[in-house]
Design a protein around this motif. Structure first.
Motif, PDB file in Angstrom:
ATOM      1  N   GLU A 183       0.862  -1.176   0.000  1.00  0.00           N
ATOM      2  CA  GLU A 183       0.000   0.000   0.000  1.00  0.00           C
ATOM      3  C   GLU A 183       0.897   1.224   0.000  1.00  0.00           C
ATOM      4  O   GLU A 183       2.036   1.143   0.464  1.00  0.00           O
ATOM      5  N   SER A 184       0.395   2.339  -0.459  1.00  0.00           N
ATOM      6  CA  SER A 184       1.238   3.537  -0.400  1.00  0.00           C
ATOM      7  C   SER A 184       1.100   4.183   0.973  1.00  0.00           C
ATOM      8  O   SER A 184       2.073   4.622   1.562  1.00  0.00           O
ATOM      9  N   GLU A 192       3.659   5.620   5.521  1.00  0.00           N
ATOM     10  CA  GLU A 192       3.871   5.555   4.073  1.00  0.00           C
ATOM     11  C   GLU A 192       4.933   4.523   3.714  1.00  0.00           C
ATOM     12  O   GLU A 192       5.904   4.337   4.447  1.00  0.00           O
ATOM     13  N   LEU A 195       8.253   3.796  -1.418  1.00  0.00           N
ATOM     14  CA  LEU A 195       7.878   3.283  -2.747  1.00  0.00           C
ATOM     15  C   LEU A 195       9.031   3.271  -3.738  1.00  0.00           C
ATOM     16  O   LEU A 195       9.151   2.339  -4.537  1.00  0.00           O
ATOM     17  N   VAL A 211       0.467  -1.477  -6.318  1.00  0.00           N
ATOM     18  CA  VAL A 211       0.385  -0.511  -5.217  1.00  0.00           C
ATOM     19  C   VAL A 211      -1.075  -0.110  -4.998  1.00  0.00           C
ATOM     20  O   VAL A 211      -1.754   0.307  -5.929  1.00  0.00           O
ATOM     21  N   GLU A 213      -3.476   2.463  -3.475  1.00  0.00           N
ATOM     22  CA  GLU A 213      -3.453   3.881  -3.054  1.00  0.00           C
ATOM     23  C   GLU A 213      -4.770   4.293  -2.392  1.00  0.00           C
ATOM     24  O   GLU A 213      -5.133   5.483  -2.418  1.00  0.00           O
ATOM     25  N   LEU A 227       0.813   8.668  -3.847  1.00  0.00           N
ATOM     26  CA  LEU A 227       2.245   8.629  -3.528  1.00  0.00           C
ATOM     27  C   LEU A 227       3.092   8.137  -4.685  1.00  0.00           C
ATOM     28  O   LEU A 227       4.259   8.480  -4.779  1.00  0.00           O
ATOM     29  N   CYS A 228       2.513   7.289  -5.562  1.00  0.00           N
ATOM     30  CA  CYS A 228       3.278   6.833  -6.734  1.00  0.00           C
ATOM     31  C   CYS A 228       3.656   8.038  -7.577  1.00  0.00           C
ATOM     32  O   CYS A 228       4.804   8.169  -8.009  1.00  0.00           O
TER      33      CYS A 228
END
Ligand SMILES: *Cc1c(COP(=O)(O)O)cnc(C)c1O
Length: 390
Positions: A183-184, A192, A195, A211, A213, A227-228
Motif C-alpha cells: 500500500e502507499s 507511508e 515506494l 500498489v 493507493e 504517492l506513486c
C-alpha cells in the motif's frame, strides 16, 4: 447438525468474543453520516463529531457530487442490472477514462468495490502454480483474500522493510513470476511505504509491483494523485477506491491496456458481480472532476492532520510521525481502547476502538481520521476530550 446445535455453537463463539473484548456490532446512525454522526438513545438523540470516516475531503455530502449521483440515477436508473460484461453503462466507462487520465495511465477498470479491485489485481497476475506473491505483512485484508483466491505461493515481508523484501525476492529468483503487493499509505497506522526503494528492488529482480493507493488518492501527491505520482513510481497495477476521498463507492485498477484487458477476461470478482450502481459511478466521476479542479484540497487536509498530530504530541501522546489524516492513538489492550472510546463518546466524539484481527494483538487503538469537513473547533474539542496521556 441440528439448527439448535448450530445456534448454540454460534452463541458460544460470540460469548468468547465478548470475553476477549472483541465483539463487533453495527452502529446505526439516525441521520446521514458525515462530519457528525447521530445515534438515538433512550434519552433522545445524541450527535457526535465523527472521527471514523474515510471521506477525507468531505465529498460524500458535497452538493456537486450529490448532483452527479442524481444525474446518473435519472439517466441510467437505480441499479446497473447486470455484470459489466453484459450491461456496462457510459458512466462506468467515463469514470474509468477519467481516472486513467488523472493518474496518466493507459487504461483503468472500475469494479464494484476496492475490496474487489484487489481480488482482481492479485488473481489476474498470480495465475500459475509457479507464481509467487510477496505481500507486505500489513497489507489490507482484501489483498490477503486475493492471495487466497489466486494460484501460487504466498510470502510476506516485514512491514516497509525493503531489505526483507530483497531477501524474499532473492530466494524466489527461479519463480515464473513474482508479484509484490504494497500500500502507499497503510490504513491503520497511516504510515507511508518507501515506494521508490520498493520499485527499484522489484525492477532489479524483474518482479511485478501492485500498489494500493486507497488512502492516498485525494490526500497525497501532486493534486491528490497519490504517492506513486509523488515518488515517480509507475507500478504495474495501481489500485484505488472511490469509497474514501471520492466519497462514493467502487474500485479502480489502472495500468497498461494489456493488463487491464487481462483482468476484464480473467478477473472473476469483476466478471461475476454486478457493475456499480449508476449513482455511485456518477458521484465518483464528479468527485474526481472536482478534485482535478481543486488541487489545493489535499494540502488543506494535510494541514488539519498536522494540527491533530501536533496537538496530541503536545499533550504527551506518542503519535507516529507521518502526514496522512489517519492518526492512530495506540493504547494497547481491548479494555483500554474501549474505555477511551466510551470516554470520548461521552464528550461528544465518535471514535470507535479498533481491535484484532484488524490490528495486531496488544496494538488496540482509536484510529482517528481528520477530514476537510472538520472545523477548527471540532479539533480543539477533541483534543480537550482526549486530554493528556497518563
Ligand atoms: C478500504 C480499503 C480497501 C477496500 O476498499 P472498499 O472500496 O472499501 O472496498 C482496499 N484497500 C485498502 C488499503 C483499504 O483501506
Amino acid at each position: 447438525m441440528s439448527r439448535p446445535e448450530l445456534i448454540a455453537e454460534a452463541r458460544a463463539e460470540l460469548d468468547g468474543l465478548v470475553v476477549a473484548g472483541r465483539l463487533r456490532t453495527r452502529p446505526v446512525s439516525s441521520a446521514p453520516v458525515g462530519r457528525t454522526v447521530e445515534f438515538r438513545q433512550p434519552g433522545g438523540r445524541k450527535v457526535l463529531i465523527n472521527w471514523a470516516t474515510n471521506d477525507y475531503l468531505g465529498l460524500a455530502h458535497f452538493l456537486p457530487v450529490r448532483n452527479g449521483a442524481a444525474r446518473a440515477l435519472r439517466r441510467a436508473g437505480a441499479g446497473a442490472g447486470a455484470a459489466r460484461l453484459l450491461g456496462g453503462l457510459a458512466i462506468h466507462r467515463q469514470l474509468e477514462q477519467a481516472y486513467a487520465r488523472f493518474v496518466n495511465r493507459e487504461d483503468c477498470l472500475l469494479t464494484t468495490s476496492g475490496y474487489q479491485a484487489n481480488l482482481c489485481a492479485v488473481t489476474a497476475l498470480a495465475s500459475d502454480p509457479e507464481d509467487v506473491l510477496i505481500l507486505d505483512r500489513m497489507c489490507h485484508a482484501s489483498t490477503y483474500d486475493g492471495a487466497k483466491l489466486a494460484t501460487g505461493t504466498l510470502l510476506r515481508f516485514a512491514h516497509n522493510d525493503v531489505e526483507d523484501l530483497e531477501r524474499q525476492l532473492a530466494r524466489t529468483d527461479t519463480a515464473r513470476r513474482r508479484i509484490v503487493c504494497v500500500e502507499s499509505v497503510y490504513s491503520m497506522d497511516g504510515d507511508e511505504a518507501p515506494l521508490a526503494a520498493i520499485a527499484e528492488a522489484c525492477a532489479r529482480h524483474h518482479a511485478a509491483l501492485v500498489v494500493d493507493e486507497a488512502h492516498a488518492l485525494g490526500v497525497l501527491g501532486p493534486g491528490g494523485r497519490g504517492l506513486c505520482a509523488e515518488a515517480g513510481v509507475t507500478p504495474d497495477l495501481l489500485v484505488a477506491t472511490c469509497s474514501k476521498s471520492l466519497g462514493s463507492q467502487g474500485g479502480l485498477i489502472a495500468g497498461d491496456s494489456a493488463l487491464i484487458e487481462l483482468i476484464v477476461n480473467r478477473g472473476r470478482p469483476f466478471i461475476y458481480s454486478t457493475a456499480p450502481c449508476p449513482a455511485a459511478a456518477g458521484a465518483a466521476h464528479t468527485a474526481l472532476a472536482q478534485l482535478d479542479r481543486h488541487p489545493e484540497w489535499p494540502g488543506e487536509l494535510l494541514v488539519a492532520a498536522a494540527r491533530l498530530r501536533d496537538g496530541l504530541r503536545a499533550q504527551g501522546w506518542d503519535v507516529p510521525t507521518g502526514r496522512s489524516p489517519i492518526v492512530p492513538l495506540i493504547v494497547g489492550s481491548e479494555a483500554a481502547a474501549l474505555a477511551l472510546a466510551a470516554k470520548l463518546a461521552e464528550a461528544g466524539h465518535h471514535a470507535p476502538a479498533i481491535r484484532p484481527p484488524t490490528v495486531p494483538e496488544g496494538a488496540c487503538r482509536l484510529r482517528l481520521t481528520v477530514t476537510r469537513a472538520h472545523r477548527p473547533s471540532d479539533l480543539r474539542k477533541l483534543l480537550a476530550a482526549i486530554g493528556s496521556r497518563q
